[in-house]
Design a protein around this motif. Structure first.
Motif, PDB file in Angstrom:
ATOM      1  N   ARG A  95      19.196  13.246  -3.898  1.00  0.00           N
ATOM      2  CA  ARG A  95      19.332  14.645  -4.288  1.00  0.00           C
ATOM      3  C   ARG A  95      18.604  15.164  -5.417  1.00  0.00           C
ATOM      4  NH1 ARG A  95      24.548  13.907  -3.551  1.00  0.00           N
ATOM      5  NH2 ARG A  95      25.465  15.775  -5.156  1.00  0.00           N
ATOM      6  N   VAL A  96      18.147  16.646  -4.464  1.00  0.00           N
ATOM      7  CA  VAL A  96      17.770  17.624  -5.057  1.00  0.00           C
ATOM      8  C   VAL A  96      17.799  18.818  -5.568  1.00  0.00           C
ATOM      9  CG1 VAL A  96      15.358  18.855  -3.837  1.00  0.00           C
ATOM     10  CG2 VAL A  96      15.530  16.297  -3.411  1.00  0.00           C
ATOM     11  N   PRO A  97      17.533  19.716  -6.083  1.00  0.00           N
ATOM     12  CA  PRO A  97      18.286  20.885  -6.388  1.00  0.00           C
ATOM     13  C   PRO A  97      17.798  21.654  -6.039  1.00  0.00           C
ATOM     14  CG  PRO A  97      17.190  20.451  -7.865  1.00  0.00           C
ATOM     15  CD  PRO A  97      17.107  19.272  -7.072  1.00  0.00           C
ATOM     16  N   TRP A  98      18.643  23.286  -4.622  1.00  0.00           N
ATOM     17  CA  TRP A  98      18.093  24.014  -3.629  1.00  0.00           C
ATOM     18  C   TRP A  98      17.242  25.127  -4.804  1.00  0.00           C
ATOM     19  CZ3 TRP A  98      17.753  25.859   0.394  1.00  0.00           C
ATOM     20  CH2 TRP A  98      19.347  25.723   1.558  1.00  0.00           C
ATOM     21  N   ALA A  99      16.632  24.842  -6.173  1.00  0.00           N
ATOM     22  CA  ALA A  99      15.482  25.412  -6.613  1.00  0.00           C
ATOM     23  C   ALA A  99      14.408  25.117  -6.272  1.00  0.00           C
ATOM     24  CB  ALA A  99      15.963  25.552  -8.088  1.00  0.00           C
ATOM     25  N   ALA A 100      15.005  24.211  -5.654  1.00  0.00           N
ATOM     26  CA  ALA A 100      13.063  22.827  -5.399  1.00  0.00           C
ATOM     27  C   ALA A 100      13.432  22.811  -4.275  1.00  0.00           C
ATOM     28  CB  ALA A 100      13.444  21.553  -5.739  1.00  0.00           C
ATOM     29  N   ALA A 101      13.921  23.618  -3.188  1.00  0.00           N
ATOM     30  CA  ALA A 101      13.425  23.884  -2.019  1.00  0.00           C
ATOM     31  C   ALA A 101      12.487  24.661  -1.858  1.00  0.00           C
ATOM     32  CB  ALA A 101      14.724  24.386  -1.350  1.00  0.00           C
ATOM     33  N   ALA A 102      11.445  24.332  -1.617  1.00  0.00           N
ATOM     34  CA  ALA A 102       9.342  25.788  -0.466  1.00  0.00           C
ATOM     35  C   ALA A 102      10.142  26.868  -0.273  1.00  0.00           C
ATOM     36  CB  ALA A 102       8.649  24.323  -0.879  1.00  0.00           C
ATOM     37  N   GLY A 103       9.767  27.828  -0.802  1.00  0.00           N
ATOM     38  CA  GLY A 103       9.137  28.865  -0.582  1.00  0.00           C
ATOM     39  C   GLY A 103      11.482  29.740   0.356  1.00  0.00           C
ATOM     40  N   TYR A 104      12.444  28.918  -1.082  1.00  0.00           N
ATOM     41  CA  TYR A 104      13.844  29.245  -0.549  1.00  0.00           C
ATOM     42  C   TYR A 104      13.606  30.124  -1.453  1.00  0.00           C
ATOM     43  CZ  TYR A 104      14.606  26.828   4.000  1.00  0.00           C
ATOM     44  OH  TYR A 104      14.669  26.262   5.331  1.00  0.00           O
ATOM     45  N   VAL A 105      14.881  31.665  -0.989  1.00  0.00           N
ATOM     46  CA  VAL A 105      15.409  31.968  -1.581  1.00  0.00           C
ATOM     47  C   VAL A 105      16.866  32.883  -2.010  1.00  0.00           C
ATOM     48  CG1 VAL A 105      15.160  34.502  -3.425  1.00  0.00           C
ATOM     49  CG2 VAL A 105      12.658  33.418  -3.078  1.00  0.00           C
ATOM     50  N   ASP A 106      17.812  32.283  -2.837  1.00  0.00           N
ATOM     51  CA  ASP A 106      19.005  32.017  -2.566  1.00  0.00           C
ATOM     52  C   ASP A 106      19.536  32.333  -1.370  1.00  0.00           C
ATOM     53  OD1 ASP A 106      19.531  33.644  -4.718  1.00  0.00           O
ATOM     54  OD2 ASP A 106      18.773  35.845  -3.818  1.00  0.00           O
ATOM     55  N   LYS A 107      19.032  30.372  -1.291  1.00  0.00           N
ATOM     56  CA  LYS A 107      19.117  30.047   0.252  1.00  0.00           C
ATOM     57  C   LYS A 107      18.738  29.990   1.153  1.00  0.00           C
ATOM     58  CE  LYS A 107      23.194  27.301  -1.398  1.00  0.00           C
ATOM     59  NZ  LYS A 107      24.332  26.825  -1.478  1.00  0.00           N
ATOM     60  N   GLU A 108      17.297  31.569   1.815  1.00  0.00           N
ATOM     61  CA  GLU A 108      17.162  31.767   2.811  1.00  0.00           C
ATOM     62  C   GLU A 108      15.377  31.923   2.532  1.00  0.00           C
ATOM     63  OE1 GLU A 108      18.269  33.641   5.774  1.00  0.00           O
ATOM     64  OE2 GLU A 108      20.353  33.128   4.761  1.00  0.00           O
ATOM     65  N   PHE A 109      15.032  31.139   3.824  1.00  0.00           N
ATOM     66  CA  PHE A 109      13.725  31.031   3.398  1.00  0.00           C
ATOM     67  C   PHE A 109      12.292  32.445   3.703  1.00  0.00           C
ATOM     68  CE2 PHE A 109       9.605  29.657   5.613  1.00  0.00           C
ATOM     69  CZ  PHE A 109       8.668  29.223   4.356  1.00  0.00           C
ATOM     70  N   ARG A 110      11.204  32.632   3.024  1.00  0.00           N
ATOM     71  CA  ARG A 110      10.208  33.695   2.955  1.00  0.00           C
ATOM     72  C   ARG A 110       9.503  33.350   3.471  1.00  0.00           C
ATOM     73  NH1 ARG A 110      13.256  37.525  -0.909  1.00  0.00           N
ATOM     74  NH2 ARG A 110      14.794  36.747  -1.101  1.00  0.00           N
ATOM     75  N   PRO A 111       9.528  33.156   4.731  1.00  0.00           N
ATOM     76  CA  PRO A 111       8.581  32.829   6.199  1.00  0.00           C
ATOM     77  C   PRO A 111       6.796  33.535   5.445  1.00  0.00           C
ATOM     78  CG  PRO A 111       9.866  33.926   7.336  1.00  0.00           C
ATOM     79  CD  PRO A 111      10.465  34.222   5.599  1.00  0.00           C
ATOM     80  N   ARG A 112       6.123  33.775   5.559  1.00  0.00           N
ATOM     81  CA  ARG A 112       4.345  34.193   6.028  1.00  0.00           C
ATOM     82  C   ARG A 112       3.456  32.746   6.857  1.00  0.00           C
ATOM     83  NH1 ARG A 112       2.016  33.292  -0.430  1.00  0.00           N
ATOM     84  NH2 ARG A 112       2.471  30.882   0.530  1.00  0.00           N
ATOM     85  N   VAL A 113       3.055  33.886   7.254  1.00  0.00           N
ATOM     86  CA  VAL A 113       1.689  32.996   7.786  1.00  0.00           C
ATOM     87  C   VAL A 113       1.118  32.070   7.638  1.00  0.00           C
ATOM     88  CG1 VAL A 113       0.305  33.688   9.699  1.00  0.00           C
ATOM     89  CG2 VAL A 113       1.418  34.662   9.321  1.00  0.00           C
ATOM     90  N   TYR A 114       0.879  31.782   5.951  1.00  0.00           N
ATOM     91  CA  TYR A 114       0.040  31.298   5.359  1.00  0.00           C
ATOM     92  C   TYR A 114       0.927  29.980   5.388  1.00  0.00           C
ATOM     93  CZ  TYR A 114      -2.421  29.622   1.693  1.00  0.00           C
ATOM     94  OH  TYR A 114      -3.372  29.011   0.738  1.00  0.00           O
ATOM     95  N   ASN A 115       2.091  30.061   5.464  1.00  0.00           N
ATOM     96  CA  ASN A 115       3.417  28.772   5.462  1.00  0.00           C
ATOM     97  C   ASN A 115       1.903  27.847   6.801  1.00  0.00           C
ATOM     98  OD1 ASN A 115       5.744  30.444   5.963  1.00  0.00           O
ATOM     99  ND2 ASN A 115       4.715  29.846   4.036  1.00  0.00           N
ATOM    100  N   THR A 116       1.555  28.395   7.666  1.00  0.00           N
ATOM    101  CA  THR A 116       1.276  27.531   8.755  1.00  0.00           C
ATOM    102  C   THR A 116      -0.333  27.082   8.675  1.00  0.00           C
ATOM    103  OG1 THR A 116       0.650  29.881   9.887  1.00  0.00           O
ATOM    104  CG2 THR A 116       2.458  28.989  10.287  1.00  0.00           C
ATOM    105  N   LEU A 117      -0.518  27.273   7.335  1.00  0.00           N
ATOM    106  CA  LEU A 117      -2.473  27.368   7.835  1.00  0.00           C
ATOM    107  C   LEU A 117      -2.537  25.298   7.132  1.00  0.00           C
ATOM    108  CD1 LEU A 117      -4.379  28.919   7.929  1.00  0.00           C
ATOM    109  CD2 LEU A 117      -4.737  28.772   5.462  1.00  0.00           C
ATOM    110  N   ASN A 118      -0.857  24.978   6.791  1.00  0.00           N
ATOM    111  CA  ASN A 118      -1.001  23.174   6.106  1.00  0.00           C
ATOM    112  C   ASN A 118      -1.593  22.887   6.962  1.00  0.00           C
ATOM    113  OD1 ASN A 118       1.363  23.737   7.807  1.00  0.00           O
ATOM    114  ND2 ASN A 118       2.755  22.264   6.956  1.00  0.00           N
ATOM    115  N   VAL A 119      -1.183  22.879   8.631  1.00  0.00           N
ATOM    116  CA  VAL A 119      -1.908  21.778   9.685  1.00  0.00           C
ATOM    117  C   VAL A 119      -3.535  22.029   8.797  1.00  0.00           C
ATOM    118  CG1 VAL A 119      -2.345  21.404  12.070  1.00  0.00           C
ATOM    119  CG2 VAL A 119      -0.072  21.688  10.881  1.00  0.00           C
TER     120      VAL A 119
END
Length: 405
Positions: free
Chosen positions: A215-239
């Motif tokens: 169990r994880v609080p919604w507040a810990a969901a990375a990049g999500y604000v009000d249960k909506e993800f806020r995408p950036r190109v930088y997100n894809t730099l993980n690979v």
């Protein structure tokens, strides 16, 4: 394991600048090297080794100075990984993955999230693990109002039992939306299985993990604000960032193999009885082989350092990263990964040609370098890295972001 007592580190000033931290990594590597063969053979959970990384300050290398971190950048982190891997490939991998997962909040999360995570990680000297393996069936994430519930299984979880926190990843039930979250590694329902039994990288704690209603609080969901993800190109730099981690610890292992072999050749190897030379170090074929392997390793290291610097420029202004920037960087990383793979496999294999039959004794442990490289370079087929580079050269096409490109 032989370790430097924590007091020995605490009474010394923290290193200054990149050279100082690379020097500290070299000291850590010297400690790890003293019993690397025995530890590889034992395959015990590397609690002491991770504590050494913490005591030496390497765990918080990328952390903010305001909270006790070293405030260094990725170019230094990659060099640190290489130094540590030269002594122990497993610990080099653990440290490299730790840096990536420590950075995951910044890659995916909101500013508020990553500032909080990085501050706490630096203060508490967290060691990060990750239960993220794209080849497995997705972990299912159930939305229960203010809480997310992760359930499923991953066949790999590098860092597992030696980690303080673990990065989880899954897909929201009924959607195709991925969710990353960082949880304490002792969370209820998070069960690490002691089933890592591969020929190499034996101390990476990369066994499977079960997520049973974590169990994880919604507040810990990375990049999500009000249960909506806020995408950036930088997100894809993980690979490309983690692929560079791979390349650097491959090169570190190769460097360690070449130096260990050189010591053996200088001190133990015998010249060939029909070669006309009294010492192995005077044999022309031995000199040729060391010259060839050293030149190849130096060239690969130089390319890796150059591409790492290119990546650092992207990390310095995340919001400015474009799809073109990201794609061009991934091509360069693919080239590094391909070269590092080939060079590391060649070095760790050919060292036996210049050390001789007696060097295959188990007590020498020279085989561990090849076993380590061979094991991890199968992570994703290097042919697909060359394909990315070849396609760019012929058509100018840039790779689309995937879990492996």
């Amino acid at each position: 394991m032989s370790t430097v007592a924590p007091s020995d580190w605490s009474t010394r000033p923290a290193p200054e600048g990149p050279d100082g931290w690379i020097g500290r990594a070299t000291e850590v590597a010297a400690v790890l090297a003293t019993d690397a063969v025995a530890r590889d053979r034992a395959g015990a959970t590397p609690y002491a080794e991770v504590q050494l990384l913490k005591d030496a300050g390497l765990v918080t290398l990328l952390g903010p100075t305001a909270h006790g971190g070293a405030g260094q950048d990725w170019t230094t982190a990659y060099r640190v990984i290489r130094e540590v891997a030269a002594a122990d490939g497993s610990i080099g991998q653990l440290l490299g993955y730790h840096y990536l997962w420590n950075w995951a909040a910044r890659l995916v999360g909101t500013r508020e999230q990553w500032e909080q995570v990085e501050a706490e990680a630096a203060r508490q000297r967290w060691f990060f693990g990750g239960a993220v393996n794209p080849r497995d069936q997705d972990v299912v994430v159930r939305d229960e109002g203010e809480t997310l519930v992760f359930s499923g299984r991953k066949s790999f979880s590098t860092g597992s039992r030696v980690s303080d926190v673990t990065v989880l990843e899954g897909v929201l039930e009924g959607t195709d939306h991925h969710v990353f979250a960082i949880v304490p590694s002792d969370s209820d329902g998070l069960v690490f299985h002691d089933d890592w039994d591969n020929i190499g990288q034996r101390l990476t704690e990369s066994g499977s993990v079960t997520l049973d209603e974590v169990r994880v609080p919604w507040a810990a969901a990375a990049g999500y604000v009000d249960k909506e993800f806020r995408p950036r190109v930088y997100n894809t730099l993980n690979v490309p960032t983690i692929q560079l981690v791979f390349a650097h610890f491959y090169l570190g292992i190769a460097s360690g193999a070449l130096e260990t072999a050189a010591v053996y050749t200088r001190t133990k190897a015998r010249s060939w009885l029909h070669g006309g030379h009294e010492r192995a170090v005077d044999e022309p074929y031995v000199l040729d082989a060391y010259g060839d392997l050293t030149a190849k390793l130096w060239a690969a290291e130089a390319l890796a350092d150059q591409v790492s610097a290119e990546g650092q420029r992207l990390h310095e202004d995340p919001d400015a990263v474009t799809e073109q920037d990201r794609g061009a960087f991934e091509v360069r990383v693919a080239a590094v990964k391909a070269r590092a793979t080939d060079v590391a496999l060649e070095v760790t294999n050919r060292i036996f040609e210049v050390t001789g039959a007696r060097s295959t004794a188990a007590a020498e442990g020279l085989d561990r370098f090849w076993r380590n490289v061979r094991t991890h370079t199968l992570h994703d087929p290097v042919a697909y890295k060359r394909r990315e580079v070849g396609r760019f050269r012929l058509t100018g096409d840039l790779p689309e972001p995937t879990w492996y490109s």
